[in-house]
Motif scaffolding. Structure first.
Motif, short mmCIF file in Angstrom:
data_model
loop_
_atom_site.label_atom_id
_atom_site.label_comp_id
_atom_site.label_asym_id
_atom_site.label_seq_id
_atom_site.Cartn_x
_atom_site.Cartn_y
_atom_site.Cartn_z
N SER A 159 0.55 17.38 -8.88
CA SER A 159 -0.55 17.72 -7.97
C SER A 159 -1.61 16.62 -7.96
CB SER A 159 -1.19 19.04 -8.38
OG SER A 159 -0.24 20.09 -8.33
N MET A 160 -1.91 16.08 -9.13
CA MET A 160 -2.89 15.00 -9.20
C MET A 160 -2.42 13.76 -8.47
SD MET A 160 -4.17 15.37 -13.17
CE MET A 160 -5.15 13.87 -13.08
N ALA A 161 -1.13 13.46 -8.57
CA ALA A 161 -0.59 12.29 -7.87
C ALA A 161 -0.66 12.48 -6.36
CB ALA A 161 0.85 12.04 -8.31
N VAL A 162 -0.28 13.67 -5.90
CA VAL A 162 -0.34 13.94 -4.46
C VAL A 162 -1.78 13.89 -3.97
CG1 VAL A 162 0.06 15.69 -2.69
CG2 VAL A 162 1.79 15.27 -4.44
N ALA A 163 -2.71 14.45 -4.73
CA ALA A 163 -4.12 14.41 -4.35
C ALA A 163 -4.64 12.98 -4.31
CB ALA A 163 -4.94 15.26 -5.33
N GLN A 164 -4.22 12.17 -5.28
CA GLN A 164 -4.66 10.78 -5.31
C GLN A 164 -4.16 10.02 -4.09
OE1 GLN A 164 -6.57 8.86 -8.02
NE2 GLN A 164 -6.74 7.94 -5.99
N HIS A 193 -5.03 7.75 1.39
CA HIS A 193 -4.59 7.69 2.79
C HIS A 193 -5.71 7.99 3.77
CE1 HIS A 193 -2.53 9.19 6.47
NE2 HIS A 193 -1.73 8.17 6.22
N LYS A 194 -6.76 8.67 3.35
CA LYS A 194 -7.86 9.02 4.25
C LYS A 194 -8.46 7.76 4.84
CE LYS A 194 -10.86 12.05 2.98
NZ LYS A 194 -11.84 12.79 2.16
N ALA A 230 5.44 10.65 -10.77
CA ALA A 230 4.75 11.86 -11.19
C ALA A 230 5.65 13.09 -11.08
CB ALA A 230 3.49 12.06 -10.35
N LEU A 231 6.67 13.03 -10.23
CA LEU A 231 7.59 14.17 -10.07
C LEU A 231 8.69 14.20 -11.12
CD1 LEU A 231 8.04 14.25 -6.18
CD2 LEU A 231 6.82 15.92 -7.59
N ILE A 232 8.77 13.17 -11.95
CA ILE A 232 9.85 13.11 -12.95
C ILE A 232 9.79 14.28 -13.93
CG2 ILE A 232 10.69 11.77 -14.94
CD1 ILE A 232 10.21 9.25 -13.33
N PRO A 233 8.64 14.64 -14.51
CA PRO A 233 8.62 15.81 -15.42
C PRO A 233 9.03 17.11 -14.72
CG PRO A 233 6.65 14.48 -15.72
CD PRO A 233 7.33 13.96 -14.50
N ILE A 252 0.84 -1.20 0.00
CA ILE A 252 0.00 0.00 0.00
C ILE A 252 0.88 1.24 0.00
CG2 ILE A 252 -1.52 1.38 1.48
CD1 ILE A 252 -3.05 -1.15 2.16
N ARG A 253 1.87 1.26 0.87
CA ARG A 253 2.79 2.41 0.92
C ARG A 253 3.66 2.48 -0.34
NH1 ARG A 253 3.79 0.27 6.29
NH2 ARG A 253 2.52 1.34 7.84
N ARG A 254 4.11 1.32 -0.81
CA ARG A 254 5.00 1.30 -1.98
C ARG A 254 4.31 1.86 -3.21
NH1 ARG A 254 5.33 -1.30 -6.43
NH2 ARG A 254 3.60 -2.68 -5.85
N THR A 255 3.07 1.46 -3.46
CA THR A 255 2.37 1.98 -4.64
C THR A 255 2.13 3.49 -4.52
OG1 THR A 255 0.29 1.26 -3.58
CG2 THR A 255 1.25 -0.20 -5.24
N ALA A 256 1.88 3.97 -3.31
CA ALA A 256 1.68 5.40 -3.12
C ALA A 256 2.97 6.18 -3.38
CB ALA A 256 1.17 5.67 -1.70
N VAL A 257 4.07 5.71 -2.80
CA VAL A 257 5.36 6.38 -3.00
C VAL A 257 5.77 6.31 -4.47
CG1 VAL A 257 7.82 6.27 -2.46
CG2 VAL A 257 6.13 6.02 -0.64
#
Length: 361
Positions: free
Chosen positions: A105-110, A115-116, A64-67, A53-58
């Protein structure tokens, strides 16, 4: 300068590919997301579900931060592009920056949404809820079974397949597919044959097996593995694998010998025991009851190199076949069937004619 921009772009592209699809050298050197963030992800062996669960999130956030990382890095290398002066930057770079910020931003929001509620909204948790509303209880069961050394494991590229006593699990970069063994239908979908493998430099066959669950909410998925792992996979599965297309599965030399060994032993004389004789589990695999006895039948008692074995039945046919093959000249497989081997327990020499299946009278 243009040359610096091109060199940085090519270098960053190579690094990005290695981050998304880490080669073996990166994995062996510990340059993977699993290793770098191991303290945050926790142990896969002890807490399998929570780890992934944590690995897929990280992984989602890092990719997503690569660009955005490319934009910042290029701005530092090629200062003449004025990438940090938004008023002076050209329109294409403005659009690139906005796109990179949007993706991040979309990745962080997802991930925040997942996590909620203590990761209640994560896709893995949703899949586990299809089996029980208390997904933590299902996760605990999977964690316990994953700790056992008896599980089947197949790793092909970035995809891992695990078969535990009750679960079929496929781990990919962004997701983990999970299905209960009692709920699934398995179909051999296709086989890919390659003339040579870049790892073993020998011909290789890959099998694609479709896993479909009858439980609502559990989506079908495919598992891909080397054909040499097929028999080990089948031995761990509870459901049969349907081969509707009659695909020919390539076997290892050991598998072919075991089949030949079994067919020859079935022609031998039987060893009869009384119904009250208690047979123990095979000491080789500890999974099936011992079903063979070494009894000299190839010649008269005092003739030939084979001798009578007085050990009680302790081995199954498959384990004895594997032992027999392991004692042969590996460079001359054509001589295996006609050769002999020492008993794995008392070292009495025997040949294939001396291996007798046990029959209860």
């Amino acid at each position: 300068m243009a040359s610096e921009t091109i060199l940085f772009s090519l270098g960053y592209l190579l690094c990005a590919i290695c981050v998304i699809f880490p080669p073996r050298e990166f994995s062996e050197g510990g340059l993977t997301i699993d290793n770098i963030f191991s303290s945050f992800l926790g142990s896969e062996d002890l807490h399998f579900i929570q780890h992934h669960i944590r690995r897929t999130a990280v992984t989602l956030i890092i990719h997503a931060l690569i660009p955005l990382g490319y934009y910042v890095g290029l701005g530092c290398v090629s200062t003449e592009l004025n990438l940090f002066n938004f008023g002076a930057v050209t329109l294409p770079w403005r659009l690139f920056l906005l796109g990179a910020l949007l993706v991040a931003s979309m990745a962080v929001a997802q991930v925040y949404y997942w996590h909620k509620g203590n990761w209640h909204n994560h896709p893995i948790a949703k899949t586990l809820e299809c089996h029980d509303n208390r997904w933590f209880a299902v996760a605990s069961d999977i964690n316990v079974e994953f700790c056992r050394i008896t599980k089947f494991t197949s790793i092909l590229g970035q995809t891992k397949v695990y078969i535990t006593d009750s679960w079929v699990i496929k781990v990919s970069t962004y997701d983990v597919h999970i299905a209960h063994q009692s709920d699934i239908h398995l179909t051999l979908a296709q086989a890919d044959n390659h003339a040579i493998s870049h790892e073993t430099m020998t011909p290789v066959q890959y099998l694609c097996i479709t896993v479909r669950s009858i439980r609502d909410g559990v989506h079908p998925f495919d598992i891909r593995l080397n054909s040499t792992d097929y028999n080990d996979l089948k031995s761990k599965l509870q459901a049969p694998i349907r081969n509707a297309q009659n695909i020919v599965i390539h076997q290892t030399l050991s598998d072919k010998f075991i089949e030949a060994f079994r067919s020859h032993v079935e022609l031998n004389e039987r060893y009869h025991i009384s119904p009250d004789t208690e047979l123990e589990s095979c000491i080789g695999c500890m999974q099936v009851t011992a079903n063979i006895k070494l009894q000299k039948h190839c010649n008269e008692p005092a003739v030939g190199s084979c001798v009578q074995c007085y050990c009680r039945p302790m081995w199954c046919l498959e384990c004895m076949g594997k032992w027999f093959a392991s004692r042969q000249d590996q460079e001359r497989p054509d001589t295996w069937l006609s050769s002999d081997s020492p008993c794995p327990t008392c070292r009495s020499k025997f040949c294939m004619l001396d291996v007798c299946l046990i029959v209860i009278d």
